[in-house]
Scaffold this motif. Structure first.
Motif, PDB file in Angstrom:
ATOM      1  N   LEU A  77       8.754  46.910  70.690  1.00  0.00           N
ATOM      2  CA  LEU A  77       8.675  46.472  72.073  1.00  0.00           C
ATOM      3  C   LEU A  77       8.598  47.704  72.976  1.00  0.00           C
ATOM      4  CD1 LEU A  77       8.910  44.078  74.115  1.00  0.00           C
ATOM      5  CD2 LEU A  77      11.358  44.550  74.149  1.00  0.00           C
ATOM      6  N   VAL A  78       7.576  47.753  73.851  1.00  0.00           N
ATOM      7  CA  VAL A  78       7.440  48.887  74.768  1.00  0.00           C
ATOM      8  C   VAL A  78       7.683  48.473  76.218  1.00  0.00           C
ATOM      9  CG1 VAL A  78       5.946  50.263  73.284  1.00  0.00           C
ATOM     10  CG2 VAL A  78       4.931  48.624  74.876  1.00  0.00           C
ATOM     11  N   GLY A  79       7.843  47.178  76.456  1.00  0.00           N
ATOM     12  CA  GLY A  79       8.113  46.708  77.810  1.00  0.00           C
ATOM     13  C   GLY A  79       7.784  45.238  77.937  1.00  0.00           C
ATOM     14  N   THR A  80       7.792  44.773  79.172  1.00  0.00           N
ATOM     15  CA  THR A  80       7.400  43.394  79.455  1.00  0.00           C
ATOM     16  C   THR A  80       6.420  43.410  80.616  1.00  0.00           C
ATOM     17  OG1 THR A  80       9.268  43.071  80.954  1.00  0.00           O
ATOM     18  CG2 THR A  80       9.579  42.372  78.660  1.00  0.00           C
ATOM     19  N   THR A  81       5.661  42.357  80.704  1.00  0.00           N
ATOM     20  CA  THR A  81       4.708  42.185  81.785  1.00  0.00           C
ATOM     21  C   THR A  81       4.591  40.694  82.038  1.00  0.00           C
ATOM     22  OG1 THR A  81       2.504  42.762  82.601  1.00  0.00           O
ATOM     23  CG2 THR A  81       2.674  42.160  80.262  1.00  0.00           C
ATOM     24  N   TRP A  82       3.653  40.312  82.858  1.00  0.00           N
ATOM     25  CA  TRP A  82       3.435  38.904  83.167  1.00  0.00           C
ATOM     26  C   TRP A  82       2.209  38.404  82.413  1.00  0.00           C
ATOM     27  CZ3 TRP A  82       7.283  36.650  85.667  1.00  0.00           C
ATOM     28  CH2 TRP A  82       8.158  37.475  86.377  1.00  0.00           C
ATOM     29  N   LEU A  83       2.212  37.135  82.105  1.00  0.00           N
ATOM     30  CA  LEU A  83       1.066  36.538  81.418  1.00  0.00           C
ATOM     31  C   LEU A  83      -0.198  36.699  82.267  1.00  0.00           C
ATOM     32  CD1 LEU A  83       0.146  34.972  78.938  1.00  0.00           C
ATOM     33  CD2 LEU A  83       0.735  32.863  80.125  1.00  0.00           C
ATOM     34  N   TYR A  84      -0.079  36.496  83.571  1.00  0.00           N
ATOM     35  CA  TYR A  84      -1.186  36.708  84.515  1.00  0.00           C
ATOM     36  C   TYR A  84      -0.731  37.779  85.498  1.00  0.00           C
ATOM     37  CZ  TYR A  84      -2.528  32.233  82.537  1.00  0.00           C
ATOM     38  OH  TYR A  84      -2.848  31.239  81.662  1.00  0.00           O
ATOM     39  N   VAL A  85      -1.478  38.883  85.555  1.00  0.00           N
ATOM     40  CA  VAL A  85      -1.050  40.050  86.319  1.00  0.00           C
ATOM     41  C   VAL A  85      -2.090  40.405  87.375  1.00  0.00           C
ATOM     42  CG1 VAL A  85      -0.333  42.461  86.121  1.00  0.00           C
ATOM     43  CG2 VAL A  85       0.050  40.913  84.217  1.00  0.00           C
ATOM     44  N   ASN A  86      -1.620  40.772  88.569  1.00  0.00           N
ATOM     45  CA  ASN A  86      -2.497  41.326  89.593  1.00  0.00           C
ATOM     46  C   ASN A  86      -2.813  42.774  89.238  1.00  0.00           C
ATOM     47  OD1 ASN A  86      -2.569  39.035  91.318  1.00  0.00           O
ATOM     48  ND2 ASN A  86      -0.513  39.545  92.050  1.00  0.00           N
ATOM     49  N   LYS A  87      -3.822  43.343  89.876  1.00  0.00           N
ATOM     50  CA  LYS A  87      -4.214  44.730  89.597  1.00  0.00           C
ATOM     51  C   LYS A  87      -3.074  45.713  89.836  1.00  0.00           C
ATOM     52  CE  LYS A  87      -9.148  44.284  90.338  1.00  0.00           C
ATOM     53  NZ  LYS A  87     -10.318  44.744  91.065  1.00  0.00           N
ATOM     54  N   ASN A  88      -2.175  45.391  90.757  1.00  0.00           N
ATOM     55  CA  ASN A  88      -1.072  46.301  91.055  1.00  0.00           C
ATOM     56  C   ASN A  88       0.132  46.103  90.127  1.00  0.00           C
ATOM     57  OD1 ASN A  88       0.132  43.948  91.957  1.00  0.00           O
ATOM     58  ND2 ASN A  88       0.245  44.569  94.102  1.00  0.00           N
ATOM     59  N   GLY A  89       0.017  45.201  89.129  1.00  0.00           N
ATOM     60  CA  GLY A  89       1.089  44.983  88.165  1.00  0.00           C
ATOM     61  C   GLY A  89       2.052  43.872  88.526  1.00  0.00           C
ATOM     62  N   SER A  90       1.909  43.295  89.706  1.00  0.00           N
ATOM     63  CA  SER A  90       2.805  42.215  90.111  1.00  0.00           C
ATOM     64  C   SER A  90       2.336  40.892  89.498  1.00  0.00           C
ATOM     65  CB  SER A  90       2.844  42.115  91.640  1.00  0.00           C
ATOM     66  OG  SER A  90       1.568  41.736  92.130  1.00  0.00           O
ATOM     67  N   PRO A  91       3.236  39.904  89.412  1.00  0.00           N
ATOM     68  CA  PRO A  91       2.822  38.612  88.840  1.00  0.00           C
ATOM     69  C   PRO A  91       1.826  37.899  89.745  1.00  0.00           C
ATOM     70  CG  PRO A  91       5.073  38.510  89.672  1.00  0.00           C
ATOM     71  CD  PRO A  91       4.644  39.931  89.775  1.00  0.00           C
ATOM     72  N   ASP A  92       0.857  37.253  89.155  1.00  0.00           N
ATOM     73  CA  ASP A  92      -0.145  36.492  89.900  1.00  0.00           C
ATOM     74  C   ASP A  92       0.470  35.143  90.249  1.00  0.00           C
ATOM     75  OD1 ASP A  92      -2.318  35.066  90.874  1.00  0.00           O
ATOM     76  OD2 ASP A  92      -3.721  35.985  89.443  1.00  0.00           O
ATOM     77  N   ARG A  93       0.761  34.933  91.513  1.00  0.00           N
ATOM     78  CA  ARG A  93       1.470  33.736  91.985  1.00  0.00           C
ATOM     79  C   ARG A  93       0.587  32.483  91.987  1.00  0.00           C
ATOM     80  NH1 ARG A  93       6.503  35.262  91.256  1.00  0.00           N
ATOM     81  NH2 ARG A  93       7.013  37.166  92.370  1.00  0.00           N
ATOM     82  N   ARG A  94      -0.716  32.625  91.699  1.00  0.00           N
ATOM     83  CA  ARG A  94      -1.583  31.437  91.650  1.00  0.00           C
ATOM     84  C   ARG A  94      -1.262  30.554  90.459  1.00  0.00           C
ATOM     85  NH1 ARG A  94      -7.373  33.912  91.397  1.00  0.00           N
ATOM     86  NH2 ARG A  94      -6.225  35.259  89.986  1.00  0.00           N
ATOM     87  N   PHE A  95      -0.573  31.096  89.464  1.00  0.00           N
ATOM     88  CA  PHE A  95      -0.289  30.358  88.237  1.00  0.00           C
ATOM     89  C   PHE A  95       1.189  29.978  88.205  1.00  0.00           C
ATOM     90  CE2 PHE A  95      -3.904  33.070  87.490  1.00  0.00           C
ATOM     91  CZ  PHE A  95      -4.814  32.207  86.892  1.00  0.00           C
ATOM     92  N   SER A  96       1.456  28.673  88.216  1.00  0.00           N
ATOM     93  CA  SER A  96       2.846  28.215  88.232  1.00  0.00           C
ATOM     94  C   SER A  96       3.537  28.442  86.888  1.00  0.00           C
ATOM     95  CB  SER A  96       2.901  26.728  88.594  1.00  0.00           C
ATOM     96  OG  SER A  96       2.201  25.966  87.627  1.00  0.00           O
ATOM     97  N   ASN A  97       2.762  28.539  85.820  1.00  0.00           N
ATOM     98  CA  ASN A  97       3.338  28.736  84.490  1.00  0.00           C
ATOM     99  C   ASN A  97       3.340  30.214  84.091  1.00  0.00           C
ATOM    100  OD1 ASN A  97       0.560  28.940  84.260  1.00  0.00           O
ATOM    101  ND2 ASN A  97       0.504  28.052  82.212  1.00  0.00           N
ATOM    102  N   ASN A  98       3.278  31.112  85.071  1.00  0.00           N
ATOM    103  CA  ASN A  98       3.211  32.548  84.805  1.00  0.00           C
ATOM    104  C   ASN A  98       4.592  33.038  84.363  1.00  0.00           C
ATOM    105  OD1 ASN A  98       2.260  35.092  84.582  1.00  0.00           O
ATOM    106  ND2 ASN A  98       1.953  35.445  86.761  1.00  0.00           N
ATOM    107  N   ARG A  99       4.708  33.399  83.109  1.00  0.00           N
ATOM    108  CA  ARG A  99       5.980  33.843  82.562  1.00  0.00           C
ATOM    109  C   ARG A  99       5.885  35.295  82.112  1.00  0.00           C
ATOM    110  NH1 ARG A  99       3.162  31.580  78.368  1.00  0.00           N
ATOM    111  NH2 ARG A  99       3.483  32.457  76.305  1.00  0.00           N
ATOM    112  N   GLN A 100       7.031  35.905  81.924  1.00  0.00           N
ATOM    113  CA  GLN A 100       7.043  37.263  81.396  1.00  0.00           C
ATOM    114  C   GLN A 100       6.746  37.210  79.902  1.00  0.00           C
ATOM    115  OE1 GLN A 100      10.780  39.121  82.724  1.00  0.00           O
ATOM    116  NE2 GLN A 100       9.436  40.624  83.682  1.00  0.00           N
ATOM    117  N   VAL A 101       5.970  38.190  79.435  1.00  0.00           N
ATOM    118  CA  VAL A 101       5.637  38.297  78.019  1.00  0.00           C
ATOM    119  C   VAL A 101       5.901  39.731  77.572  1.00  0.00           C
ATOM    120  CG1 VAL A 101       3.922  36.432  78.005  1.00  0.00           C
ATOM    121  CG2 VAL A 101       3.201  38.757  78.539  1.00  0.00           C
TER     122      VAL A 101
END
Length: 149
Positions: free
Chosen positions: A85-109
């Motif tokens: 494991l090297v880190g976590t991110t979001w399933l859907y990510v904006n270019k700046n690394g923040s979670p894409d709020r358009r997706f209600s099922n956007n979870r950390q992966v």
């Protein structure tokens, strides 16, 4: 509107295992076998035997072009027990690394360190991805040794 969430490549992944066992050819050795989605590879002492559909090819190791790469992969499926494991991110990510709020099922992966072995030949090409970081480099070194005179 179609949403691609920034994806530019389509990756088809198939869980694969390296096994030893029965093969389609009679031999006095038990070769390692990798079953891919569309092919089966038998690693014989002097060449790799490739089954693609009804075609069979035997390719000397010296004719294979090998490349090893380490990649971080956002794993949305089951996490292999031996992965790093090297880190976590979001399933859907904006270019700046923040979670894409358009997706209600956007979870950390989890973001995992994988090693890749790209194998190329005039007749085929494939990429093997390993959850254990050093496996691709070790396999490439072994195949290169087998291809030496």
């Amino acid at each position: 509107a179609r949403r691609h969430a920034g994806a530019t490549d389509v990756v088809t992944r198939t869980p694969t295992r390296i096994a030893f066992g029965a093969t389609e050819i009679r031999t006095n050795v038990t070769p390692p076998v990798i079953a891919l989605a569309a092919a089966k590879l038998l690693f014989m002492p002097d060449k790799v035997v490739i089954f693609i559909g009804s075609r069979v090819s035997a390719v000397p190791y010296s004719e294979l072009h090998l490349a090893v790469n380490e990649v971080n992969f956002r794993e949305s499926d089951t996490v292999p027990a031996d992965a790093t494991l090297v880190g976590t991110t979001w399933l859907y990510v904006n270019k700046n690394g923040s979670p894409d709020r358009r997706f209600s099922n956007n979870r950390q992966v989890p973001s995992l360190a994988y090693s890749e072995l790209t194998v190329q030949h005039a007749a085929f090409a494939f990429v093997l991805e390993f959850s254990m970081r050093q496996v691709a480099a070790r396999l490439a070194a072994t195949l290169k040794l087998l291809g030496e005179p």
